[in-house]
Design a protein around this motif. Structure first.
Motif, short mmCIF file in Angstrom:
data_model
loop_
_atom_site.label_atom_id
_atom_site.label_comp_id
_atom_site.label_asym_id
_atom_site.label_seq_id
_atom_site.Cartn_x
_atom_site.Cartn_y
_atom_site.Cartn_z
N ARG A 1 10.62 3.63 12.29
CA ARG A 1 11.56 4.58 11.69
C ARG A 1 12.03 4.19 10.29
O ARG A 1 12.41 5.06 9.53
CB ARG A 1 12.78 4.77 12.59
N LYS A 2 12.02 2.92 10.00
CA LYS A 2 12.51 2.49 8.68
C LYS A 2 11.37 1.99 7.78
O LYS A 2 11.18 2.48 6.68
CB LYS A 2 13.58 1.41 8.82
N PHE A 3 10.63 0.99 8.27
CA PHE A 3 9.59 0.37 7.45
C PHE A 3 8.47 1.37 7.16
O PHE A 3 8.09 1.56 6.00
CB PHE A 3 9.04 -0.89 8.14
N CYS A 4 7.94 1.99 8.20
CA CYS A 4 6.83 2.94 8.00
C CYS A 4 7.28 4.17 7.22
O CYS A 4 6.51 4.72 6.44
CB CYS A 4 6.20 3.34 9.33
N LYS A 5 8.50 4.58 7.42
CA LYS A 5 9.03 5.71 6.62
C LYS A 5 9.05 5.31 5.15
O LYS A 5 8.66 6.09 4.29
CB LYS A 5 10.43 6.09 7.10
N TYR A 6 9.50 4.10 4.86
CA TYR A 6 9.55 3.61 3.48
C TYR A 6 8.15 3.54 2.86
O TYR A 6 7.94 3.96 1.73
CB TYR A 6 10.22 2.23 3.43
N THR A 7 7.17 3.01 3.62
CA THR A 7 5.83 2.85 3.05
C THR A 7 5.02 4.13 3.10
O THR A 7 4.01 4.24 2.40
CB THR A 7 5.03 1.75 3.79
N GLY A 8 5.44 5.08 3.93
CA GLY A 8 4.71 6.34 4.05
C GLY A 8 3.52 6.26 4.99
O GLY A 8 2.67 7.14 4.98
N HIS A 9 3.47 5.25 5.82
CA HIS A 9 2.38 5.10 6.78
C HIS A 9 2.80 5.67 8.13
O HIS A 9 3.80 5.24 8.69
CB HIS A 9 1.98 3.63 6.93
N ASP B 1 0.84 -1.20 0.00
CA ASP B 1 0.00 0.00 0.00
C ASP B 1 0.88 1.25 0.00
O ASP B 1 0.45 2.33 0.35
CB ASP B 1 -0.92 -0.02 1.24
N LYS B 2 2.12 1.09 -0.42
CA LYS B 2 3.12 2.16 -0.36
C LYS B 2 2.71 3.39 -1.17
O LYS B 2 2.89 4.51 -0.73
CB LYS B 2 4.46 1.64 -0.88
N ASP B 3 2.17 3.20 -2.34
CA ASP B 3 1.83 4.32 -3.21
C ASP B 3 0.40 4.81 -3.03
O ASP B 3 0.15 6.01 -3.06
CB ASP B 3 2.08 3.94 -4.67
N ALA B 4 -0.53 3.90 -2.82
CA ALA B 4 -1.95 4.27 -2.74
C ALA B 4 -2.34 4.86 -1.38
O ALA B 4 -3.20 5.73 -1.29
CB ALA B 4 -2.82 3.05 -3.04
N HIS B 5 -1.74 4.38 -0.32
CA HIS B 5 -2.07 4.80 1.05
C HIS B 5 -3.57 4.73 1.32
O HIS B 5 -4.17 5.66 1.85
CB HIS B 5 -1.53 6.19 1.36
N LYS B 6 -4.17 3.62 0.96
CA LYS B 6 -5.59 3.42 1.21
C LYS B 6 -5.84 2.85 2.60
O LYS B 6 -6.96 2.88 3.08
CB LYS B 6 -6.19 2.48 0.15
N VAL B 7 -4.80 2.32 3.23
CA VAL B 7 -4.93 1.69 4.55
C VAL B 7 -4.27 2.58 5.59
O VAL B 7 -3.12 2.98 5.44
CB VAL B 7 -4.29 0.29 4.57
N THR B 8 -5.02 2.89 6.66
CA THR B 8 -4.49 3.65 7.77
C THR B 8 -3.98 2.67 8.82
O THR B 8 -4.71 1.76 9.23
CB THR B 8 -5.58 4.55 8.39
N LEU B 9 -2.74 2.83 9.22
CA LEU B 9 -2.16 1.99 10.26
C LEU B 9 -2.53 2.57 11.62
O LEU B 9 -2.30 3.75 11.90
CB LEU B 9 -0.64 1.95 10.12
N CYS B 10 -3.10 1.73 12.48
CA CYS B 10 -3.43 2.09 13.85
C CYS B 10 -2.73 1.11 14.78
O CYS B 10 -2.72 -0.09 14.52
CB CYS B 10 -4.93 2.05 14.09
#
Length: 178
Positions: A163-171, A123-132
């Motif tokens: 710091r790394k994974f979420c930064k990469y995916t933009g979440h 979901d890196k580009d679309a950002h349709k999913v919000t991480l909670c």
């Protein structure tokens, strides 16, 4: 139940999705421990895995709103109950329900029973999913999740995930209290 010893390298002969997870973790220089095990579908089945990894696996709950145009992946401790009303109030969303298997597969690349924070890489580009994330998971030293398949588990530092994974995916996670 079969549970392997802890390993620190990517396995071979696994699904394409699992291979993508391991490749991304390596690319982002996120160290991990992994174990393989029989398929697990309930948190009760995770007890032996938790013991082997020395920490607890998070529940991953995939949700959607009534219109089916907003999606949420909630990471919470396995020993807490999911309270829909409280969660909805905290994220300022009306009534939510479980997302369908088709939606989860389309957005996260995970099949039912395999919802995973690692699926956010899809979901890196679309950002349709919000991480909670429940605050206790957000503050924990480690995050344990599936590599998008319920026959293996990964243990990574929560700091590296954030710091790394979420930064990469933009979440950017929304922290909640369950």
């Amino acid at each position: 139940m079969y549970v392997s010893d802890i390993m620190t390298t990517a396995p071979s002969g696994h699904s394409e999705m699992e291979q993508k997870v391991f490749a991304l973790l390596d690319e982002l220089e996120i160290p991990y421990e992994r174990i393989e095990h029989d398929a697990v579908e309930t948190m009760e089945q995770c007890a032996e895995i938790n013991e082997k990894l020395g920490t607890k696996m998070a529940k991953n709950i995939f949700l959607t709103n009534r219109q089916g145009d907003k999606f949420y992946l909630l990471l919470m401790p396995d020993d807490k109950s999911f309270n829909t009303k409280s969660f909805c109030e905290q994220i300022a969303s009306p009534r939510l329900s479980f997302g369908s298997g088709e939606q989860m597969e389309e957005l996260l690349g995970c099949t039912p029973g395999c919802a995973s924070a690692m699926g956010l890489m899809n979901d890196k580009d679309a950002h349709k999913v919000t991480l909670c994330m429940d605050q206790s998971i957000h503050r924990s030293e480690y995050l344990v999740c599936h590599p998008c398949a319920h026959t293996g588990s990964l243990k990574i530092k929560t700091f590296d995930f954030l710091r790394k994974f979420c930064k990469y995916t933009g979440h950017r996670p929304t922290v909640v209290k369950m």
